[in-house]
Scaffold this motif. Structure first.
Motif, PDB file in Angstrom:
ATOM      1  N   ASP A   4       2.731 -23.742  -5.309  1.00  0.00           N
ATOM      2  CA  ASP A   4       2.620 -22.604  -4.399  1.00  0.00           C
ATOM      3  C   ASP A   4       3.201 -21.356  -5.062  1.00  0.00           C
ATOM      4  N   ASP A   5       3.188 -20.252  -4.328  1.00  0.00           N
ATOM      5  CA  ASP A   5       3.668 -18.974  -4.866  1.00  0.00           C
ATOM      6  C   ASP A   5       5.107 -19.057  -5.365  1.00  0.00           C
ATOM      7  N   LEU A   6       5.945 -19.761  -4.617  1.00  0.00           N
ATOM      8  CA  LEU A   6       7.354 -19.881  -4.984  1.00  0.00           C
ATOM      9  C   LEU A   6       7.517 -20.678  -6.282  1.00  0.00           C
ATOM     10  N   ASP A   7       6.746 -21.756  -6.419  1.00  0.00           N
ATOM     11  CA  ASP A   7       6.794 -22.533  -7.665  1.00  0.00           C
ATOM     12  C   ASP A   7       6.426 -21.645  -8.856  1.00  0.00           C
ATOM     13  N   TRP A   8       5.362 -20.863  -8.701  1.00  0.00           N
ATOM     14  CA  TRP A   8       4.928 -19.997  -9.791  1.00  0.00           C
ATOM     15  C   TRP A   8       5.980 -18.937 -10.116  1.00  0.00           C
ATOM     16  N   LYS A   9       6.650 -18.423  -9.106  1.00  0.00           N
ATOM     17  CA  LYS A   9       7.704 -17.433  -9.344  1.00  0.00           C
ATOM     18  C   LYS A   9       8.856 -18.072 -10.128  1.00  0.00           C
ATOM     19  N   LEU A  10       9.246 -19.284  -9.736  1.00  0.00           N
ATOM     20  CA  LEU A  10      10.297 -20.000 -10.456  1.00  0.00           C
ATOM     21  C   LEU A  10       9.886 -20.267 -11.903  1.00  0.00           C
ATOM     22  N   LEU A  11       8.648 -20.701 -12.103  1.00  0.00           N
ATOM     23  CA  LEU A  11       8.167 -20.967 -13.462  1.00  0.00           C
ATOM     24  C   LEU A  11       8.174 -19.698 -14.305  1.00  0.00           C
ATOM     25  N   ASP A  12       7.761 -18.599 -13.723  1.00  0.00           N
ATOM     26  CA  ASP A  12       7.757 -17.336 -14.442  1.00  0.00           C
ATOM     27  C   ASP A  12       9.175 -16.956 -14.868  1.00  0.00           C
ATOM     28  N   LEU A  13      10.101 -17.032 -13.942  1.00  0.00           N
ATOM     29  CA  LEU A  13      11.488 -16.665 -14.239  1.00  0.00           C
ATOM     30  C   LEU A  13      12.095 -17.585 -15.294  1.00  0.00           C
ATOM     31  N   LEU A  14      11.877 -18.889 -15.161  1.00  0.00           N
ATOM     32  CA  LEU A  14      12.468 -19.843 -16.103  1.00  0.00           C
ATOM     33  C   LEU A  14      11.837 -19.764 -17.484  1.00  0.00           C
ATOM     34  N   GLN A  15      10.539 -19.451 -17.548  1.00  0.00           N
ATOM     35  CA  GLN A  15       9.904 -19.301 -18.862  1.00  0.00           C
ATOM     36  C   GLN A  15      10.427 -18.074 -19.590  1.00  0.00           C
ATOM     37  N   ARG A  16      10.844 -17.084 -18.838  1.00  0.00           N
ATOM     38  CA  ARG A  16      11.378 -15.873 -19.454  1.00  0.00           C
ATOM     39  C   ARG A  16      12.860 -16.005 -19.790  1.00  0.00           C
ATOM     40  N   ASP A  17      13.578 -16.818 -18.994  1.00  0.00           N
ATOM     41  CA  ASP A  17      15.005 -17.028 -19.239  1.00  0.00           C
ATOM     42  C   ASP A  17      15.389 -18.415 -18.735  1.00  0.00           C
ATOM     43  N   GLY A  18      15.295 -19.382 -19.592  1.00  0.00           N
ATOM     44  CA  GLY A  18      15.600 -20.771 -19.232  1.00  0.00           C
ATOM     45  C   GLY A  18      17.065 -21.031 -18.946  1.00  0.00           C
ATOM     46  N   ARG A  19      17.909 -20.062 -19.231  1.00  0.00           N
ATOM     47  CA  ARG A  19      19.349 -20.218 -18.973  1.00  0.00           C
ATOM     48  C   ARG A  19      19.777 -19.596 -17.651  1.00  0.00           C
ATOM     49  N   MET A  20      18.832 -19.080 -16.910  1.00  0.00           N
ATOM     50  CA  MET A  20      19.165 -18.454 -15.624  1.00  0.00           C
ATOM     51  C   MET A  20      19.782 -19.507 -14.697  1.00  0.00           C
ATOM     52  N   THR A  21      20.863 -19.145 -14.045  1.00  0.00           N
ATOM     53  CA  THR A  21      21.536 -20.083 -13.147  1.00  0.00           C
ATOM     54  C   THR A  21      20.703 -20.282 -11.875  1.00  0.00           C
ATOM     55  N   PHE A  22      20.967 -21.388 -11.200  1.00  0.00           N
ATOM     56  CA  PHE A  22      20.280 -21.643  -9.931  1.00  0.00           C
ATOM     57  C   PHE A  22      20.631 -20.565  -8.908  1.00  0.00           C
ATOM     58  N   THR A  23      21.853 -20.067  -8.965  1.00  0.00           N
ATOM     59  CA  THR A  23      22.258 -19.004  -8.049  1.00  0.00           C
ATOM     60  C   THR A  23      21.429 -17.745  -8.280  1.00  0.00           C
ATOM     61  N   GLU A  24      21.251 -17.374  -9.551  1.00  0.00           N
ATOM     62  CA  GLU A  24      20.457 -16.185  -9.873  1.00  0.00           C
ATOM     63  C   GLU A  24      18.985 -16.415  -9.526  1.00  0.00           C
ATOM     64  N   LEU A  25      18.474 -17.585  -9.843  1.00  0.00           N
ATOM     65  CA  LEU A  25      17.088 -17.914  -9.469  1.00  0.00           C
ATOM     66  C   LEU A  25      16.906 -17.782  -7.963  1.00  0.00           C
ATOM     67  N   ALA A  26      17.854 -18.338  -7.213  1.00  0.00           N
ATOM     68  CA  ALA A  26      17.776 -18.307  -5.751  1.00  0.00           C
ATOM     69  C   ALA A  26      17.713 -16.872  -5.237  1.00  0.00           C
ATOM     70  N   LYS A  27      18.537 -15.990  -5.812  1.00  0.00           N
ATOM     71  CA  LYS A  27      18.514 -14.581  -5.401  1.00  0.00           C
ATOM     72  C   LYS A  27      17.149 -13.965  -5.663  1.00  0.00           C
ATOM     73  N   ARG A  28      16.578 -14.275  -6.833  1.00  0.00           N
ATOM     74  CA  ARG A  28      15.313 -13.655  -7.233  1.00  0.00           C
ATOM     75  C   ARG A  28      14.128 -14.132  -6.394  1.00  0.00           C
ATOM     76  N   VAL A  29      14.221 -15.363  -5.867  1.00  0.00           N
ATOM     77  CA  VAL A  29      13.102 -15.877  -5.070  1.00  0.00           C
ATOM     78  C   VAL A  29      13.431 -15.919  -3.583  1.00  0.00           C
ATOM     79  N   THR A  30      14.600 -15.419  -3.225  1.00  0.00           N
ATOM     80  CA  THR A  30      15.086 -15.359  -1.840  1.00  0.00           C
ATOM     81  C   THR A  30      15.059 -16.719  -1.140  1.00  0.00           C
ATOM     82  N   LEU A  31      15.699 -17.683  -1.786  1.00  0.00           N
ATOM     83  CA  LEU A  31      15.933 -19.017  -1.222  1.00  0.00           C
ATOM     84  C   LEU A  31      17.415 -19.320  -1.382  1.00  0.00           C
ATOM     85  N   SER A  32      17.864 -20.369  -0.736  1.00  0.00           N
ATOM     86  CA  SER A  32      19.241 -20.813  -0.968  1.00  0.00           C
ATOM     87  C   SER A  32      19.305 -21.490  -2.341  1.00  0.00           C
TER      88      SER A  32
END
Length: 154
Positions: A4-32
């Protein structure tokens, strides 16, 4: 696996920065953070995310020569080629391909002498064509939803 859209957003973010923390990822996709962590783990379990790695510059560590070596391996020699050439340290990528050549190898070397020695080893298993890489316009481009959905060229 249906993404879904959220999965693709996570994949995009992680492909650009695989070291991004779950906290930062959560902020960027507006999830817990726990929901984000579970989503990423699900993508890992499904084999969509296959790993995380540092991207190292071969030139900066003393490997200034990069080449593409195409090899037309004789069919009976394929197992030995896989055992003896593909695992060599100079080989960064090894793709078994269709067409006139059987293998497409991306190799890095300290010198042209080392490249020549590598090519001589590969020639034991078939004909080779070697091209030096001057520069790479695209490397490790992220896989996007547009390409997966077949709409990248529209």
């Amino acid at each position: 696996m249906e993404l879904d859209d959220l999965d693709w957003k996570l994949l995009d973010l992680l492909q650009r920065d695989g070291r991004m923390t779950f906290t930062e990822l959560a902020k960027r996709v507006t999830l817990s953070a726990p929901a984000t962590t579970e989503r990423v783990r699900r993508l890992e379990r499904a084999g969509v995310i296959t790993g995380y790695a540092a991207v190292v510059s071969p030139q900066r560590i003393g490997l200034p020569i990069e080449a593409i070596v195409r090899v037309r391996v004789r069919s009976l020699d394929t197992p030995r080629f896989r055992e003896r050439i593909v695992p060599l340290a100079q080989v960064r990528d090894a793709d078994h391909v269709t067409g006139d050549d059987c293998w497409l190898l991306r190799v890095v070397c300290r010198s042209t002498v080392e490249l020549e020695e590598f090519v001589a080893q590969a020639q034991r298993y078939g004909d080779t064509t070697t091209s030096l890489v001057f520069s790479s316009a695209v490397r490790n481009r992220p896989v996007t939803r547009e390409i997966a959905d077949g709409i990248a060229d529209r």
